[in-house]
Design a protein around this motif. Structure first.
Motif, mmCIF file in Angstrom:
data_model
loop_
_atom_site.group_PDB
_atom_site.id
_atom_site.type_symbol
_atom_site.label_atom_id
_atom_site.label_comp_id
_atom_site.label_asym_id
_atom_site.label_seq_id
_atom_site.Cartn_x
_atom_site.Cartn_y
_atom_site.Cartn_z
ATOM 1 N N ASN A 296 61.733 32.360 57.939
ATOM 2 C CA ASN A 296 60.717 32.422 56.890
ATOM 3 C C ASN A 296 60.626 33.853 56.362
ATOM 4 O OD1 ASN A 296 60.036 29.710 57.176
ATOM 5 N ND2 ASN A 296 58.539 30.174 58.792
ATOM 6 N N LEU A 297 60.705 34.001 55.054
ATOM 7 C CA LEU A 297 60.607 35.318 54.448
ATOM 8 C C LEU A 297 59.138 35.680 54.240
ATOM 9 C CD1 LEU A 297 63.479 35.027 51.814
ATOM 10 C CD2 LEU A 297 63.613 35.686 54.225
ATOM 11 N N GLU A 298 58.894 36.915 53.905
ATOM 12 C CA GLU A 298 57.524 37.342 53.711
ATOM 13 C C GLU A 298 56.943 36.670 52.457
ATOM 14 O OE1 GLU A 298 60.223 40.532 51.916
ATOM 15 O OE2 GLU A 298 60.132 39.224 53.673
ATOM 16 N N SER A 299 55.613 36.525 52.445
ATOM 17 C CA SER A 299 54.940 35.829 51.341
ATOM 18 C C SER A 299 54.930 36.681 50.074
ATOM 19 C CB SER A 299 53.504 35.468 51.738
ATOM 20 O OG SER A 299 52.764 36.637 51.963
ATOM 21 N N PHE A 300 54.846 36.009 48.941
ATOM 22 C CA PHE A 300 54.748 36.676 47.644
ATOM 23 C C PHE A 300 53.921 35.782 46.719
ATOM 24 C CE2 PHE A 300 58.399 33.965 47.479
ATOM 25 C CZ PHE A 300 58.401 33.413 46.200
ATOM 26 N N SER A 301 53.365 36.363 45.695
ATOM 27 C CA SER A 301 52.479 35.637 44.773
ATOM 28 C C SER A 301 53.086 35.589 43.382
ATOM 29 C CB SER A 301 51.098 36.301 44.702
ATOM 30 O OG SER A 301 50.463 36.256 45.958
ATOM 31 N N VAL A 302 52.862 34.476 42.713
ATOM 32 C CA VAL A 302 53.340 34.255 41.345
ATOM 33 C C VAL A 302 52.142 33.820 40.509
ATOM 34 C CG1 VAL A 302 54.866 32.928 39.846
ATOM 35 C CG2 VAL A 302 55.643 33.640 42.125
ATOM 36 N N ALA A 303 51.974 34.400 39.366
ATOM 37 C CA ALA A 303 50.889 34.039 38.436
ATOM 38 C C ALA A 303 51.500 33.398 37.195
ATOM 39 C CB ALA A 303 50.073 35.268 38.060
ATOM 40 N N ALA A 304 51.065 32.147 36.899
ATOM 41 C CA ALA A 304 51.538 31.427 35.716
ATOM 42 C C ALA A 304 50.335 31.018 34.871
ATOM 43 C CB ALA A 304 52.350 30.201 36.117
ATOM 44 N N ILE A 305 50.609 30.645 33.653
ATOM 45 C CA ILE A 305 49.544 30.162 32.764
ATOM 46 C C ILE A 305 49.229 28.714 33.164
ATOM 47 C CG2 ILE A 305 48.946 29.601 30.383
ATOM 48 C CD1 ILE A 305 50.828 31.846 29.509
ATOM 49 N N GLU A 306 47.968 28.451 33.499
ATOM 50 C CA GLU A 306 47.574 27.121 33.953
ATOM 51 C C GLU A 306 46.765 26.351 32.916
ATOM 52 O OE1 GLU A 306 48.601 25.626 36.509
ATOM 53 O OE2 GLU A 306 49.600 27.277 37.534
ATOM 54 N N SER A 307 46.279 27.005 31.901
ATOM 55 C CA SER A 307 45.575 26.287 30.836
ATOM 56 C C SER A 307 45.635 27.101 29.557
ATOM 57 C CB SER A 307 44.119 25.995 31.213
ATOM 58 O OG SER A 307 43.391 27.197 31.313
ATOM 59 N N ILE A 308 45.682 26.396 28.426
ATOM 60 C CA ILE A 308 45.732 27.002 27.094
ATOM 61 C C ILE A 308 44.617 26.390 26.263
ATOM 62 C CG2 ILE A 308 47.121 27.344 25.012
ATOM 63 C CD1 ILE A 308 49.612 27.053 26.744
ATOM 64 N N HIS A 309 43.897 27.212 25.546
ATOM 65 C CA HIS A 309 42.810 26.735 24.701
ATOM 66 C C HIS A 309 42.963 27.349 23.308
ATOM 67 C CE1 HIS A 309 38.923 25.286 23.469
ATOM 68 N NE2 HIS A 309 38.578 26.515 23.097
ATOM 69 N N VAL A 310 42.786 26.482 22.287
ATOM 70 C CA VAL A 310 42.898 26.919 20.893
ATOM 71 C C VAL A 310 41.568 26.640 20.208
ATOM 72 C CG1 VAL A 310 44.103 26.623 18.705
ATOM 73 C CG2 VAL A 310 45.372 26.458 20.859
ATOM 74 N N SER A 311 41.043 27.579 19.448
ATOM 75 C CA SER A 311 39.771 27.356 18.759
ATOM 76 C C SER A 311 39.821 27.960 17.365
ATOM 77 C CB SER A 311 38.620 27.967 19.559
ATOM 78 O OG SER A 311 38.710 29.388 19.558
#
Length: 1561
Positions: A296-311
């Motif tokens: 098991n390699l060391e942990s890492f974090s990924v941030a993605a776009i989870e919601s989009i809003h248009v107004s």
């Protein structure tokens, strides 16, 4: 295949197969095999299945050969194809197999599959390359073949890659996760091949990872690393074998790229990996099986776009206008996404301008967008940094034309166009005389904007060339001509060009004014086309110099500019010669004397009241002439003979003095052709929504007594409507077709051929089917409306011919100023195409009249409705007529329902003009009998709501009654010895006239003999008690009744049974025959025959108006001989009544109920109660269905009693029976809904046992002064004690019981009880609504009186506690008590038993406590025995404990207390000697024992309920006894205190004397 694989599994087991012999030839293999145990002993079983398979060394042939053992051995022969094979033998019953190699050569061409393995042995997780090749006769294959490797023996194969190298040639990379010998099977269609390989375990291999790129932080970043596989943990030596390596990610992360690979020289490079989801993850590197130690390699974090809003800042976008659009990107935590991102607009469906590709690093995009075309803009927004679990965001927004000022985003429709623009096909376009510029409509030069929003000339002018000129849109007088039409019964007004649509929309009667003389005969008018108005009259016209004044509302379709004449009128011209009379003589071409059924009738089909006639006829043997006013002429049968008759009719018009004549020839024959007539005229027009009930009547059977049978055929147009004729009828002479089957606008032919055993007849008729008009209704009527209430009008559209889902609606509004304006003098704004018209209260002008017109279109039809409303600012609330149920008929009613709101404590009033009757009602609904309305009259009905806080609000409707038919005369002629012929003459109406004939008997009762029919003649039997004859002529649901006195001399036929069987074969005379023979039948056989005829007729005859009256007449007649209604036919009799009522399926009037009830009363003596109950329920359903709450109930009282009422919840709770002899008492606490309408049905049956039925139904609601009725539903309100008092003769000394009938028709003594019995009535309490019966008990039921034990239980408890207290006290050492404690002993006996005192005193107190209680219990039982008759008290009458039952308790209490006072005095107050104390205590103990024994003896003699009453009495007065003992104790305490003081004083004196005697100084 599966069996062979299972066979391979059996290798190496304890039991085995032995190959005894083996031989092979060039094309066959023979063998013998035996079964053995592990100790080599033979298994001698027979019937064991042996399977044989051939497996070549490099190929597998899918063959399955089966044999069975015989005493442990089996033999067989196989026929293989080309190659070298292994023979596999196995048994599924045993666990061993054996193989033997042999060689056989064959010339047959075949395909073979060859497998080759890259290694002979592998370790777990090591890569094995399997190469396959398909050969055809050992040569390479030249076509493509599919190939798979099968997972064998549940040993999983991990397939790493598959590579096709050519036709039937390729390689597959695999690995194994477990050790052992493995068989690899390759399959290609029906070819198979198996190879064996050994998989061994090895030492664990270690991994080392070297990252080539760092871990990603966003989905767009990729990473990679190199994996090294070492043989040892020290990571010193790389493995030489090739292993499969997997890369996995945890937490359901999405890892993309190549995640599986094979090492080369101990290492593998993974690159281009990326994570497409948000989260914190750990990568795991692993292999197949347990060889590779995962890491098991060391942990890492990924941030993605989870919601989009248009107004947007706006709800919609105007075309060609810039708008700001905001796009927000959020991460998993709901925060703005702060990584660099690309955002794209994709799948844009409309033309737009502006950026569609954006870049942001803070999660927010602000940009501009411009719509270039109108419509719903749909845009999909995506991003390179979005999570793979996030779907692309899609936003919708409307792009709207700048000419639309109000837009509804919910419907996507423009509600209002901008100034000078109007809707056209749903789009806003510039109006006439305008031009669009910079998104707005502007008037062209020379025009100004008027207040109605159009570019027009100034008021009173119109456009003329390039200028405006004053003018009017009218006709000149010389552009209109009028003249009498050729028939001189109508006038045509012809305009020089088409009139406007607005003119046609007006009521045509309002567009002209006739001279007074012509007004008398006016009937109707209509527009023949857009330029011709036709006015119809009821008679012929003649006259010169008449002028018709025309309305100014008549305008040309094309706008004109003229100065009209001062008066707008036209003179009626005569352009056609005076009409000659119309004549079309109708008479039979041939007339058969043997088949004659009536006199010859010749009549003019086109008769008019203005005509007079001169008739004459001649034959070879006679001649006759006559001047007759009548349009018909009769030639008597008795004057005829075989030959030809020439009949001539001369017709003269009295008005025009013109003449015409016509002659016809009638051939008198002796032919035997059956005469046939239909129940309607040829070329009758029916609506598509009407059913077709066509009956062929055979008027004479030419003396044949046999039945006739009719066969129908139809025209081609009939079959075009469906594949085959679909109709239903119960008799061959009837065709019935359901509504909506045939197509409108067609003519259908019906052809019938009727035959008997000897004769036949043929006739045909044509019927025209028209489309039914579209129906449109509004939920409110014209009248006054409040300015403080929104105006809401709902439209209901129905096509009687076919279902419509939607209809096109168009609303228009007119007022005194031509168009409607709101309170701000702007055009009134409303949705013109909505089914519900809504106008806000703020826009209505006070004291303004609005006329709304709605036109509905559907299925190529259209209809309109109109309503006029006047706004009143001083009025509050709403009152309107919301429902109109109006179908005029003589026994029908006009039903009007009002709807009100907004005004509390309002009062209601109904008025009718012209005035016919004063209706006294304070309800917002009304019922007007049609028979009190005059024919051919226009009525206005007003509904008014009055209130102290508001001006009156009125609503009104207008109805018109049809023209009543008129007949000149009708008469009755003898036909033969029993039959008579009815005939009606000169019946006129504006629609078809139906006739029904009957008689009035000596009792002035009307008895109908025929159903309603288009024919104006009928053959009937006339009963002997006939006083008058009567006829009902009906048209447009209105009837005129005629009566005439007559003297008849009917002949009585002695052979009644034969007469019934022969004469009543004619279906059309069956009703009158039933009435005629109903009083003549003398024996059961005759009555049964007559009843069968009645059954046949009424269960097969199609329903028509007057059908139910005819049925009641026949029913009354056949019940004249009630004695013939017996048990064997009563069921059929009642079933016939029920079926006729169900087919009738219409409201039954109170008069008709009054005829039916005496008949049912007679049947009730014979019929099963189930039959009568079912019949009464059905009758009640039809009678009460349209009744209003609180209307007059139906009451019938004889042997049978029936009460039916429709009630509100308030009147139900306070219900009072309309009969004094029957009392229904419903508790006011009954749980009913205050807004629900209830129906109550009570029936008392004339059975020997008193049997009655009470039923309740829900039938509607009355909420907010709005009434709604629906088909009633039976309900059951349980747990309420409804009291029913019934009349009768009852024995008050006898015992009565009550039972109810269950749904399974079982009587159970439950849910009711006898409350009171008197000599003339009995009162019952019921707890359910069903059928009950009351009966006298002839013997004491073993179940009605069970022994009770409550008194014995009470006595036993008293004895138990007495002994308990005595035993408890006997264990204590008693010492002298203080005076204070002694006082407590006397204060209250119940307390004293817990305090210590001398033993005799304690014993006395215990006895004193329990003796009065046991004595009271016993004395109550003795008095109950003497005063109450226990036989009158049964176990199901527990609730009948009344005040009088307390009397024994009162007497017993007084008796007991007289002894208790004495005992209290002796025990507590008086000082007694030991002897007296012993005597008193012994007496109490003996009395306690005697009372307990007496209580037990009396308890065994009475019912449980009696014992319950006894116990209730005791418990009441036992409490009183304890309370009064407190009073006794207070009195005793007073005496004891005085005695103690005396004793203490005496002791002091004694002490003083003793001291004195001591001489102490």
């Amino acid at each position: 295949m599966v069996s062979m694989l299972l066979c391979l599994l059996a290798l190496g087991q304890s039991k085995y197969l032995s190959l005894n012999s083996f031989s092979s030839t060039s094309n066959s293999v023979s063998f013998q095999v035996s079964l053995h145990n592990s100790d080599t002993s033979l298994i001698t079983d027979s019937g064991i299945l042996i399977s044989a398979y051939l497996i070549p060394s490099k190929s597998f042939i899918n063959s399955n050969y089966q044999i069975f053992t015989n005493s442990g051995t089996a033999s067989g022969t196989l026929y293989p194809t080309l190659g070298t094979f292994n023979l596999i033998l196995c048994s599924m019953n045993y666990e061993d197999s054996i193989s033997e190699l042999f060689t056989i050569t064959s010339s047959i061409s075949q395909l073979t599959l060859v497998l080759s393995l890259s290694l002979d042995q592998v370790v777990i997780g090591q890569v094995l390359i399997v190469t396959y090749e398909i050969l055809e006769n050992d040569n390479p294959l030249n076509e493509s073949k599919d190939f798979i490797i099968s997972e064998i023996l549940n040993q999983k194969i991990d397939i790493v890659s598959i590579e096709t190298l050519g036709y039937g040639y390729g390689k597959i990379t695999i690995a194994f996760s477990e050790s052992g010998k493995k068989i690899i099977i390759g399959l290609s269609e029906n070819l198979g091949c198996a190879s064996e390989i050994q998989v061994v375990e090895t030492s664990a291999k270690s991994l080392n990872i070297n990252l080539s790129k760092p871990y990603p932080s966003t989905p767009t970043e990729d990473f990679g690393f190199t994996v090294f596989v070492y043989t040892d943990e020290n990571l010193s030596v790389l493995v030489s074998e090739n292993f499969v390596i997997y890369v996995n990610i945890d937490c359901e992360g999405v890892l993309t790229g190549t995640t599986i690979g094979v090492t080369n020289n101990g290492k593998i490079i993974f690159s281009g990996l990326s994570v497409k989801s948000s989260g914190t993850y750990i990568l795991t590197i692993n292999g197949i099986g347990n060889t590779i130690t995962p890491i098991n390699l060391e942990s890492f974090s990924v941030a993605a776009i989870e919601s989009i809003h248009v107004s947007f800042n706006d709800d919609f976008l105007y075309v060609d206008t810039d708008y700001i659009v905001y796009i927000y990107l959020y991460n998993l935590d709901g925060l703005l996404y702060n990584y660099m991102s690309q955002i794209y607009f994709i799948n844009v469906n409309l033309l737009i301008s502006g950026n569609t590709n954006f870049t942001t690093s803070n999660g927010i995009v602000c940009s501009s967008i411009t719509c270039l075309e109108p419509g719903l803009l749909e845009v999909v927004v995506t991003s390179d940094q979005k999570s793979s679990q996030l779907q692309d965001f899609k936003f919708n927004i409307y792009c709207v034309s700048s000419l639309c000022s109000q837009f509804d985003t919910n419907t996507g429709m423009c509600l209002k166009c901008a100034e000078l623009a109007e809707k056209n096909n749903g789009k806003c376009l510039c109006k006439e005389n305008t031009i669009e510029k910079e998104g707005k409509c502007n008037c062209i030069n020379g025009y100004t904007i008027e207040k109605e929003g159009k570019c027009n000339c100034i008021n009173g002018y119109t456009r003329y060339i390039d200028s405006c000129k004053e003018c009017y849109n009218k006709f000149y007088n010389n552009e209109v001509i009028s003249y009498y039409n050729e028939d001189y019964k109508s006038i045509s007004i012809v305009f020089s060009e088409s009139v406007s649509n607005e003119t046609i929309f007006y009521s045509c009667k309002s567009l002209f004014s006739l001279p007074k003389i012509l007004q008398l005969y006016f009937t109707s008018c209509f527009w023949l086309d857009n330029a011709t108005l036709v006015i119809n009259f009821s008679t012929f016209l003649k006259g010169q110099g008449f002028f018709i004044n025309l309305s100014s509302n008549i305008t040309p379709f094309i706008t004109r500019c003229i100065i009209p004449d001062n008066t707008f009128q036209t003179e009626i011209q005569t352009i056609f010669p005076y009409p000659i009379p119309e004549i079309d003589l109708i008479a039979p071409k041939k007339f058969s004397l043997p088949c004659a059924y009536e006199n010859i009738r010749i009549y003019n089909l086109k008769h008019n009241s203005d005509y007079v006639y001169n008739w004459n006829y001649n034959t070879s043997y006679s001649s006759e002439s006559a001047i007759e006013q009548s349009y018909e002429y009769f030639i008597m049968i008795n004057s005829l003979d075989k030959g030809k008759i020439n009949v001539t009719a001369q017709v003269k018009s009295l008005l025009y003095e013109t003449l015409v004549s016509q002659s016809i020839v009638i051939e008198i024959t002796d032919d035997m052709k059956l005469p046939i007539e239909f129940n309607m005229k040829n070329m009758t027009t029916l609506m598509r929504s009407e059913p077709i009930s066509l009956k062929a009547e055979v008027l004479s059977k030419c003396g044949d007594l046999n039945f006739y049978f009719c066969k129908w055929n139809f025209s081609d147009s009939f079959y075009d409507a469906f594949d085959k004729p679909i109709f239903q009828a119960l008799r061959s002479d009837i065709v019935y077709i359901d509504p909506g089957i045939l197509t409108g606008g067609e003519i259908y032919g019906f052809y019938v051929n009727c035959t008997t055993d000897n004769y036949w007849g043929y006739e045909e008729i044509y019927i025209k089917i028209e489309k039914s008009p579209l129906e449109i209704k509004l939920d409110r009527a014209s009248g006054i409306i409040s300015q403080h209430e929104d105006l809401v009008i709902t439209t209901f559209v129905n096509d009687p011919d076919i279902f419509i889902s939607t209809a096109e609606i168009l609303w228009t509004c007119e007022s005194s100023e031509i168009i409607c304006y709101d309170i701000n003098y702007k055009p009134l704004n409303f949705n013109e195409t909505a089914s519900v018209l809504f106008i806000p209260k703020e826009t209505l002008q006070d004291r303004t009249s609005y006329t709304f017109r709605v036109v509905a279109s559907a299925n190529t039809k259209s209809a309109y409705a109109e309503i006029t409303l006047i706004v009143d600012s001083k009025a509050y609330g709403m009152a309107t007529i919301t429902s109109i149920d109006y179908k005029y008929s003589n026994k029908g009613e006009v039903i009007l329902l009002g709807k009100t709101s907004g005004v509390p404590e309002a009062k209601y009033q109904w008025n009718i003009y012209p005035k016919v009757e004063d209706f006294k009602t304070n309800k917002p609904y009304i019922r007007i009998p049609c028979n009190i309305l005059n024919p051919n009259t226009n009525y206005t009905i007003y509904f008014t709501m009055t209130s102290a806080n508001s001006s009156d609000i009125s609503s009104y409707v207008k109805i018109s009654t049809p023209i009543a038919p008129v007949c000149t005369s009708f008469d009755l002629f003898p036909f033969n010895t029993k039959l008579w012929s009815f005939s009606a003459s000169d019946c006129y109406s504006d629609a078809r006239v139906y006739h029904q004939f009957g008689i009035i008997n000596d009792f002035e009762n009307t008895i109908w003999l025929t159903p309603t029919d288009l024919r104006n003649t009928a053959l009937v039997y006339i009963p002997s008690n006939t006083k008058k004859i009567t006829m009902r002529a009906c048209s447009n649901n209105i009837c005129t009744v005629y009566t005439k006195s007559i003297i008849t001399n009917p002949c009585r036929n002695l052979d009644i049974l034969n007469d019934i069987l022969t004469e009543l074969i004619w279906v059309n005379v069956i009703p009158s025959g039933i009435i005629y023979y109903g009083e003549l039948v003398e024996v059961q056989e005759q009555w049964d025959a007559l009843f069968k005829k009645m059954q046949y007729y009424f269960l097969s005859e199609p329903f028509s108006e007057g059908f139910i009256e005819l049925f009641l007449s026949c029913l009354t007649a056949i019940m004249n001989k009630k004695e013939f209604v017996i048990e064997s036919n009563i069921g059929y009799f009642i079933e016939m009544i029920i079926q006729v009522l169900l087919v009738h399926d219409k409201t039954i009037t109170t008069d008709e109920m009054g005829i039916l009830m005496p008949i049912i009363d007679k049947l009730a003596d014979v019929a099963n109660i189930n039959y009568i109950s079912q019949l009464l329920n059905i009758l009640n359903n039809f009678w009460i269905s349209d009744k209003f709450p609180e209307s007059n109930p139906f009451v019938y009282s004889n042997n049978l009693v029936v009460i039916s009422s429709r009630l509100s919840s308030v009147s139900l709770k306070s219900y009072v029976s309309p009969l004094d002899s029957i009392v229904l008492s419903i508790p006011p606490t009954i749980n009913v809904d205050e807004h629900t309408i209830y129906d109550l049905l009570f029936v008392k049956y004339p059975q020997q046992k008193t049997t009655f039925q009470l039923m309740l139904f829900e039938s509607g609601t009355f909420f907010n002064d709005s009434l709604q009725l629906y088909y009633h539903n039976i309900i059951n309100i349980e747990s309420i004690n409804i009291s029913v008092t019934l009349p009768g003769k009852f024995d008050i000394k006898s015992k009565y019981s009550c039972s109810y009938r269950t749904v399974t028709e079982i009587w159970i003594e439950d849910l009711c009880s006898i409350s009171d019995i008197e000599e003339n009535n009995i009162t019952v309490l019921i707890y359910n609504q069903t059928l009950y019966e009351i009966y006298k008990q002839l013997f004491k039921s073993s179940n009605s009186c069970k022994t009770g034990y409550s008194p014995v239980i009470v006595g036993s408890l008293l004895i138990f506690f007495l002994l308990l207290f005595l035993i408890t006290d006997s264990r204590h050492n008693y010492k002298e008590r203080s005076d204070r404690k002694r006082m407590c002993l006397s204060f209250y006996p119940l307390v004293s038993i817990f305090l210590k005192y001398e033993k005799t005193k304690e014993f006395k107190m215990v006895l004193q406590l329990f003796f009065p209680q046991l004595l009271l219990l016993c004395v109550i039982g003795i008095l109950d025995t003497v005063m109450i008759d226990s036989d009158e008290i049964t176990d199901n009458q527990y609730e009948n404990f009344k005040i009088k039952n307390v009397v024994p308790g009162i007497i017993a209490f007084i008796t007991t207390q007289s002894l208790t006072i004495l005992i209290y005095y002796i025990n507590i107050i008086r000082e007694n000697s030991t002897c007296i104390n012993f005597g008193v205590q012994s007496s109490m103990g003996l009395a306690i024992a005697i009372t307990f024994i007496a209580t037990s003896i009396m308890n065994n003699e009475f019912c449980n309920t009696f014992s319950t009453f006894w116990t209730l009495n005791y418990l009441i007065f036992a409490a009183c006894t304890l309370i009064i003992e407190i009073f006794y104790a207070i009195v005793a305490r007073h005496f004891i205190e005085q005695r103690i003081m005396i004793i203490n004083s005496a002791k002091v004196q004694d002490y003083s004397s003793d001291i004195d005697s001591l001489n102490i100084k």
